[in-house]
Write a protein that holds these residues in place. Structure first.
Motif, PDB file in Angstrom:
ATOM      1  N   THR A 108       0.639  -1.258  -0.047  1.00 30.95           N
ATOM      2  CA  THR A 108      -0.020   0.181  -0.121  1.00 30.95           C
ATOM      3  C   THR A 108       0.802   1.110   0.115  1.00 30.95           C
ATOM      4  O   THR A 108       0.706   2.323  -0.784  1.00 30.95           O
ATOM      5  CB  THR A 108      -0.982   0.116   1.255  1.00 30.95           C
ATOM      6  N   THR A 109       1.871   1.149   0.741  1.00 30.02           N
ATOM      7  CA  THR A 109       2.801   2.359   0.730  1.00 30.02           C
ATOM      8  C   THR A 109       3.494   2.855  -0.443  1.00 30.02           C
ATOM      9  O   THR A 109       3.364   3.839  -1.070  1.00 30.02           O
ATOM     10  CB  THR A 109       3.824   2.194   2.126  1.00 30.02           C
ATOM     11  N   LEU A 110       3.975   1.656  -1.263  1.00 32.95           N
ATOM     12  CA  LEU A 110       4.425   2.224  -2.415  1.00 32.95           C
ATOM     13  C   LEU A 110       3.615   2.660  -3.428  1.00 32.95           C
ATOM     14  O   LEU A 110       3.912   3.330  -4.337  1.00 32.95           O
ATOM     15  CB  LEU A 110       5.043   0.623  -3.031  1.00 32.95           C
ATOM     16  N   ILE A 111       2.157   1.837  -3.455  1.00 33.35           N
ATOM     17  CA  ILE A 111       1.208   2.671  -4.392  1.00 33.35           C
ATOM     18  C   ILE A 111       0.789   4.063  -4.016  1.00 33.35           C
ATOM     19  O   ILE A 111       0.707   4.668  -4.921  1.00 33.35           O
ATOM     20  CB  ILE A 111      -0.023   1.733  -4.227  1.00 33.35           C
ATOM     21  N   VAL A 112       1.016   4.246  -2.718  1.00 33.17           N
ATOM     22  CA  VAL A 112       0.801   5.552  -2.417  1.00 33.17           C
ATOM     23  C   VAL A 112       1.882   6.400  -2.916  1.00 33.17           C
ATOM     24  O   VAL A 112       1.637   7.635  -3.458  1.00 33.17           O
ATOM     25  CB  VAL A 112       0.561   5.735  -0.881  1.00 33.17           C
ATOM     26  N   LEU A 113       3.279   6.069  -2.766  1.00 39.49           N
ATOM     27  CA  LEU A 113       4.121   6.857  -3.119  1.00 39.49           C
ATOM     28  C   LEU A 113       4.176   7.096  -4.675  1.00 39.49           C
ATOM     29  O   LEU A 113       4.710   8.120  -4.993  1.00 39.49           O
ATOM     30  CB  LEU A 113       5.662   6.310  -2.682  1.00 39.49           C
ATOM     31  N   PHE A 114       3.756   6.074  -5.552  1.00 39.06           N
ATOM     32  CA  PHE A 114       3.574   6.237  -6.579  1.00 39.06           C
ATOM     33  C   PHE A 114       2.237   6.812  -7.249  1.00 39.06           C
ATOM     34  O   PHE A 114       1.847   6.759  -8.599  1.00 39.06           O
ATOM     35  CB  PHE A 114       3.640   4.810  -7.447  1.00 39.06           C
ATOM     36  N   ASP A 115       1.660   7.824  -6.277  1.00 34.33           N
ATOM     37  CA  ASP A 115       0.361   8.425  -6.641  1.00 34.33           C
ATOM     38  C   ASP A 115      -0.638   7.546  -7.120  1.00 34.33           C
ATOM     39  O   ASP A 115      -1.513   8.050  -7.855  1.00 34.33           O
ATOM     40  CB  ASP A 115       0.769   9.536  -7.724  1.00 34.33           C
ATOM     41  N   GLY A 116      -0.705   6.290  -6.533  1.00 38.51           N
ATOM     42  CA  GLY A 116      -1.829   5.588  -7.078  1.00 38.51           C
ATOM     43  C   GLY A 116      -2.920   5.550  -5.937  1.00 38.51           C
ATOM     44  O   GLY A 116      -4.327   5.552  -6.630  1.00 38.51           O
ATOM     45  N   TYR A 117      -2.801   5.826  -4.827  1.00 35.39           N
ATOM     46  CA  TYR A 117      -3.845   5.899  -3.769  1.00 35.39           C
ATOM     47  C   TYR A 117      -3.567   7.101  -2.953  1.00 35.39           C
ATOM     48  O   TYR A 117      -2.806   7.542  -2.666  1.00 35.39           O
ATOM     49  CB  TYR A 117      -3.987   4.538  -2.664  1.00 35.39           C
ATOM     50  N   SER A 118      -4.764   7.570  -2.462  1.00 35.49           N
ATOM     51  CA  SER A 118      -4.851   8.700  -1.436  1.00 35.49           C
ATOM     52  C   SER A 118      -5.926   8.152  -0.289  1.00 35.49           C
ATOM     53  O   SER A 118      -7.005   7.992  -0.912  1.00 35.49           O
ATOM     54  CB  SER A 118      -4.904  10.084  -2.038  1.00 35.49           C
ATOM     55  N   PHE A 119      -5.793   8.431   0.769  1.00 33.64           N
ATOM     56  CA  PHE A 119      -6.627   7.883   1.952  1.00 33.64           C
ATOM     57  C   PHE A 119      -7.238   9.275   2.457  1.00 33.64           C
ATOM     58  O   PHE A 119      -6.500  10.202   3.103  1.00 33.64           O
ATOM     59  CB  PHE A 119      -5.965   7.178   2.737  1.00 33.64           C
ATOM     60  N   GLU A 120      -8.436   9.040   3.065  1.00 35.21           N
ATOM     61  CA  GLU A 120      -8.989  10.342   3.793  1.00 35.21           C
ATOM     62  C   GLU A 120      -9.754   9.462   5.121  1.00 35.21           C
ATOM     63  O   GLU A 120     -10.624   8.410   4.658  1.00 35.21           O
ATOM     64  CB  GLU A 120      -9.950  11.055   3.132  1.00 35.21           C
TER      65      GLU A 120
END
Length: 295
Positions: free
Chosen positions: A112-124
């Motif tokens: 999940t962290t890698l996907i976030v770092l590659f701008d794939g996910y953002s969480f709220e």
């Protein structure tokens, strides 16, 4: 005077019993009987859990999990006629559950962290009722982990392994696991293939490494639970988690509507984890070759 042929009758009776025992000891037979028993129990408990509150659902899921464990044990003990060391409780079960949870935690957090770092996910953060979100996810994940692992790695893997060795068992159960998920919402050929690799291979390697069902059940359970709590679809099934997820990257990165399992990132991470497990399993002598007598 009437002559009896009691010794001959006894011999015939023994032969019939021997043939019947041999029939059920054949791996595909005890596998099918065990699988049908687990599926029937799962369908029954799912039906009974309809309209129950959160506490009732979790209690019924725990009872159902105990029942499928019992069905698995009976199939192995009295049909396959083999010991069941992979079900040992005592201290080893606790350590295996803990280790499985750690592996799942690392796998999901890193992916999940890698996907976030590659701008794939953002969480709220979602401001809904936390308990109303958490308990259904735990209940669903727990039931799925017990049923799927006892069927695929418990029964199918070991039945195929006895007939064709560990590598054939790993290959076929991984493929079957991916195919079984093709009916899920948002599933694609790539989604099925990715499930085969990251879940089928990783969980199969985990079983070969530890030879313990508590380890793989724990790994599977926390994997699904963490995904659900993060609000990421679990193999195509939407999850009203603790977070709202905005998917902003390409499908190959994010998995799209199918969720994390269809992302290339966890496929790679799963292989990074699975390969050392397989190497360790081989060193421990846990890999079985093709046997002449499959029983």
């Amino acid at each position: 005077m009437i002559k009896t042929n009691t010794p001959n009758n006894e011999v015939l009776s023994v032969k019939r019993k021997t043939k019947l025992a041999a029939f059920f000891q054949f791996p595909l037979i005890w596998m099918l009987v065990g699988v049908l028993g687990i599926i029937l129990a799962n369908v029954t408990f799912n039906w009974l859990s309809t309209d129950l509150n959160a506490l009732g659902s979790i209690i019924l899921t725990l009872v159902g999990s105990a029942v499928v464990i019992l069905i698995y044990w009976l199939a192995m003990k009295f049909l396959a006629r083999r010991p069941v060391p992979e079900l040992l409780f005592q201290r080893r079960a606790v350590s295996e559950v803990t280790l499985g949870a750690v592996v799942a935690l690392i796998f999901i957090i890193v992916s999940t962290t890698l996907i976030v770092l590659f701008d794939g996910y953002s969480f709220e953060w979602s401001t809904g009722n936390t308990s109303a979100v958490v308990w259904p996810i735990i209940t669903t994940s727990l039931g799925a982990a017990f049923v799927e692992e006892l069927i695929f790695r418990g029964l199918a893997f070991q039945a195929i392994e006895r007939m064709g060795g560990s590598w054939l068992a790993l290959t076929l159960t991984s493929l079957f696991f991916g195919i079984a998920h093709l009916g899920n919402p948002g599933a694609t050929i790539w989604g099925g293939l990715s499930i085969s690799i990251e879940a089928g291979v990783l969980l199969g390697a985990a079983f070969l490494w530890r030879r313990n069902v508590w380890f793989i059940i724990s790994l599977h359970f926390l994997w699904n639970t963490l995904e659900g709590l993060l609000g990421i679809p679990v193999s195509g099934h939407p999850s009203a988690g603790l977070f709202t997820v905005e998917v902003t990257g390409p499908t190959l990165l994010t998995g799209g509507n199918f969720g994390l399992e269809a992302s290339i990132i966890p496929v790679i991470i799963s292989l990074v984890i699975a390969v050392p497990m397989l190497i360790s399993a081989r060193r421990k002598g846990h890999l079985l070759p093709l046997r002449q007598d499959p029983r």
